[in-house]
Write an enzyme that holds these catalytic residues in place. Structure first.
Site, PDB file in Angstrom:
ATOM      1  N   SER A   1      -3.677   2.655   3.447  1.00 51.33           N
ATOM      2  CA  SER A   1      -4.606   3.786   3.381  1.00 51.33           C
ATOM      3  C   SER A   1      -4.195   4.883   2.408  1.00 51.33           C
ATOM      4  CB  SER A   1      -4.831   4.382   4.766  1.00 51.33           C
ATOM      5  OG  SER A   1      -3.686   5.063   5.206  1.00 51.33           O
TER       6      SER A   1
ATOM      7  N   LYS B   1      -1.905  10.760   6.380  1.00 49.24           N
ATOM      8  CA  LYS B   1      -3.150  11.049   5.654  1.00 49.24           C
ATOM      9  C   LYS B   1      -3.006  12.358   4.882  1.00 49.24           C
ATOM     10  CE  LYS B   1      -5.257   7.673   7.849  1.00 49.24           C
ATOM     11  NZ  LYS B   1      -5.368   6.382   7.233  1.00 49.24           N
TER      12      LYS B   1
END
Length: 172
Positions: A40, A83
């Site tokens: 990610s 993230k």
């Protein structure tokens, strides 16, 4: 003889408790080493990269747009996610894809942040589960430690898609 052995054992136990407490406080309030997995955050962080996540920014409410954070997953509290902070409380976030005819927007509520992976096509993030509470943030990633050829501070977002708001003093 027995008293001597008991004294040594209790002394060793005491040192173990002391050093354990020091280690716990260091990892809880200073920072921790994290081995990242998953696609990610590619190309910024790839599978098996080792990063250092400092905790002081979180405690001092100094997390900013563009920072990479380690947070508890809103789906599984046993799992951590890595993230990038795209929006802070009060920010307006475009939640539609570039090809959508009508743009949809979300306002980040108070006490929450909007997180997205750098690899937008292969990331489960706030676009799936919405803004996450600030309390789920564990720390801010400040250094990449491994592999050695990419050792250093974390780079800007690869697509330069974070727009930082001008400060009031800048607009005068």
């Amino acid at each position: 003889m027995f008293r001597h052995m008991l004294g040594k054992t209790l002394g060793l136990f005491g040192y173990t408790i002391q050093y354990g407490c020091i280690a716990h406080c260091a990892f809880e309030y200073i920072g921790e080493f994290v081995v990242c997995s998953g696609p990610s955050m590619e190309p910024t962080i790839v599978n098996h990269d080792v990063v250092f996540s400092e905790r002081m920014s979180r405690h001092l409410f100094k997390i900013e747009k563009g920072d990479i954070v380690i947070a508890k997953s809103p789906f599984d509290p046993q799992m951590n996610i890595c993230k990038r902070v795209i929006g802070l409380e009060g920010d307006k976030i475009c939640t539609s894809s570039p090809s959508d005819l009508f743009k949809t927007h979300t306002y980040v509520p108070m006490g929450h942040v909007w997180l997205e992976g750098d690899n937008l096509r292969n990331s489960t993030d706030s676009r799936n589960y919405g803004p996450i509470p600030y309390a789920l943030i564990r720390g801010r990633v400040c250094w990449k430690l491994w592999p050695l050829h990419s050792f250093g501070t974390m780079s800007e977002t690869p697509m330069k898609r974070i727009i930082k708001a001008q400060r009031d003093s800048d607009s005068d």
